[in-house]
Design a protein around this motif. Structure first.
Motif, short mmCIF file in Angstrom:
data_model
loop_
_atom_site.label_atom_id
_atom_site.label_comp_id
_atom_site.label_asym_id
_atom_site.label_seq_id
_atom_site.Cartn_x
_atom_site.Cartn_y
_atom_site.Cartn_z
N ARG A 16 0.89 -1.34 0.08
CA ARG A 16 -0.09 0.12 0.00
C ARG A 16 0.81 1.28 0.04
O ARG A 16 0.61 2.15 -0.63
CB ARG A 16 -1.01 -0.19 1.13
CG ARG A 16 -2.17 -1.14 1.03
CD ARG A 16 -3.07 -0.61 2.21
NE ARG A 16 -2.72 -0.94 3.39
CZ ARG A 16 -2.81 -2.03 4.09
NH1 ARG A 16 -3.50 -3.12 3.30
NH2 ARG A 16 -2.44 -2.44 5.29
N GLN A 17 2.10 1.16 0.87
CA GLN A 17 2.95 2.50 0.63
C GLN A 17 3.54 2.53 -0.54
O GLN A 17 3.55 3.80 -1.17
CB GLN A 17 3.88 2.15 1.84
CG GLN A 17 3.39 2.34 3.31
CD GLN A 17 4.57 2.09 4.49
OE1 GLN A 17 5.57 1.64 4.03
NE2 GLN A 17 3.87 2.13 5.58
N GLN A 18 3.80 1.62 -1.09
CA GLN A 18 4.34 1.47 -2.50
C GLN A 18 3.58 2.09 -3.49
O GLN A 18 4.02 3.23 -4.53
CB GLN A 18 5.16 0.25 -2.90
CG GLN A 18 5.69 0.21 -4.39
CD GLN A 18 6.17 -1.23 -4.72
OE1 GLN A 18 5.78 -2.39 -4.02
NE2 GLN A 18 7.29 -1.28 -5.82
N GLN A 24 1.59 9.55 -6.06
CA GLN A 24 2.18 10.87 -5.26
C GLN A 24 3.01 11.09 -6.42
O GLN A 24 3.05 12.39 -6.96
CB GLN A 24 2.73 10.82 -4.26
CG GLN A 24 1.69 10.65 -2.94
CD GLN A 24 2.44 10.48 -1.52
OE1 GLN A 24 3.71 10.19 -1.53
NE2 GLN A 24 1.90 10.61 -0.39
N MET A 25 4.06 10.15 -6.97
CA MET A 25 4.72 10.48 -8.01
C MET A 25 4.27 10.84 -9.08
O MET A 25 4.80 11.90 -9.87
CB MET A 25 5.89 9.32 -8.16
CG MET A 25 6.96 9.77 -9.29
SD MET A 25 8.09 11.03 -8.72
CE MET A 25 8.85 10.23 -7.33
N LEU A 28 3.08 14.75 -9.02
CA LEU A 28 3.98 15.38 -9.11
C LEU A 28 4.44 16.02 -10.57
O LEU A 28 4.68 16.84 -10.94
CB LEU A 28 5.10 15.24 -8.14
CG LEU A 28 4.89 15.13 -6.42
CD1 LEU A 28 6.00 14.56 -5.67
CD2 LEU A 28 4.63 16.64 -6.16
N GLN A 29 4.43 14.69 -11.22
CA GLN A 29 5.18 14.64 -12.51
C GLN A 29 3.77 15.64 -13.42
O GLN A 29 4.51 16.43 -14.37
CB GLN A 29 5.22 13.19 -13.24
CG GLN A 29 6.45 12.46 -12.77
CD GLN A 29 6.44 11.29 -13.09
OE1 GLN A 29 5.43 10.69 -13.67
NE2 GLN A 29 7.66 10.46 -12.96
N ALA A 30 2.65 15.24 -13.18
CA ALA A 30 1.64 15.67 -13.88
C ALA A 30 1.46 17.30 -13.60
O ALA A 30 1.37 18.06 -14.45
CB ALA A 30 0.11 15.28 -13.39
#
Length: 284
Positions: A16-18, A24-25, A28-30
């Motif tokens: 779940r953390q992965q 989130q990544m 951030l990229q968007a």
């Protein structure tokens, strides 16, 4: 049960953390992509509204021509442009269309130039190959004819004389003259001019007044061709073979040369009122 792998709570938590980090990544990229595109667009907009992108003088307009008989100033006078003006407000296609409506211009392309700011204009001029006269019936009296004088290019496009001389007052007049030019001859002008221009005998005038008898004024005398027909190249070829005729017959005695039938050319004599049959033109 055999084949079933037990998953611990610790493994589920790590997965779940992965997945959360991956989401989130991606967010951030968007955000970064959106910010970069917005920044680039804003930068281009800022750059576009800077005073540097202003067309201030005619010297910023570069004009090239296929023939260069028209001066830079002449083409400049045909442009619908005001100075100063934002380079981005100018419509290149509209300028090109306005140039193509001019009788002296056949084709035109217009493009913006960013460094240094300006316009690049390429024009293809209509090159006059003959000075022509045509008659038109007046609107209020069809019995009266009005004579118009203009130029013809190699494709038979009519160029009004006064309009052309306004932008090119120092034009050298073509040596070929056309009398009685009509719309019908305009449709066949390319063929007619191509044959005449390739003749070894100098032709100075084309008389189209009689549709049944096209006449040429040449260095060896007046030539009758009859109505314009596909045999024109053959008639011009026979005329070329007659270029030495003045050495055998006094040109002042020749009334006209009849090439209506190129297989049997005739030379009509003035004084003797007789016809010299020339089945072999080179032997006349």
């Amino acid at each position: 049960m055999p084949g079933i792998v037990s998953v611990s709570r610790k493994d589920l938590s790590q997965r779940r953390q992965q997945l959360r980090r991956q989401r989130q990544m991606q967010i951030l990229q968007a955000i970064w992509r959106t910010g970069a595109i917005t920044g680039l667009a804003g930068g281009l907009l800022w750059l576009a509204i800077q005073p540097i992108w202003i067309l201030k003088t005619p010297q910023q307009v570069s004009i090239t021509s296929n023939n260069q008989s028209l001066s830079q100033e002449a083409v400049q006078s045909l442009l619908v442009l005001s100075y100063p003006q934002s380079l981005w407000r100018i419509q290149p296609d509209a300028i090109a269309e306005s140039l193509k409506k001019q009788p002296a211009i056949a084709q035109a392309t217009v493009n913006r130039r960013l460094f240094p700011p300006g316009l690049i204009i390429e024009v293809q001029e209509r090159v006059p190959v003959a000075i022509a006269q045509k008659s038109q019936s007046q609107a209020n009296d069809t019995s009266k004819k009005q004579i118009s004088t203009g130029f013809l290019d190699a494709q038979g496009v009519w160029i009004p004389l006064e309009k052309y001389k306004m932008i090119n007052p120092e034009i050298k007049l073509p040596s070929l003259k056309v009398i009685g030019f009509t719309e019908e001859y305009g449709k066949n002008w390319s063929q007619l001019y191509s044959s005449v221009s390739q003749s070894a005998v100098k032709i100075t005038e084309i008389d189209c007044q009689d549709p049944a008898n096209l006449k040429l004024k040449t260095e060896i005398g007046t030539v009758y061709l009859g109505s314009l027909s596909p045999q024109l190249p053959e008639q011009i070829n026979v005329l070329d073979k007659l270029r030495h005729l003045p050495k055998k017959i006094n040109p002042q005695e020749i009334d006209y040369i009849d090439l209506k039938n190129p297989n049997s050319p005739l030379v009509h004599i003035n004084q003797k009122k007789e016809m010299v049959n020339s089945q072999t033109p080179s032997k006349i």
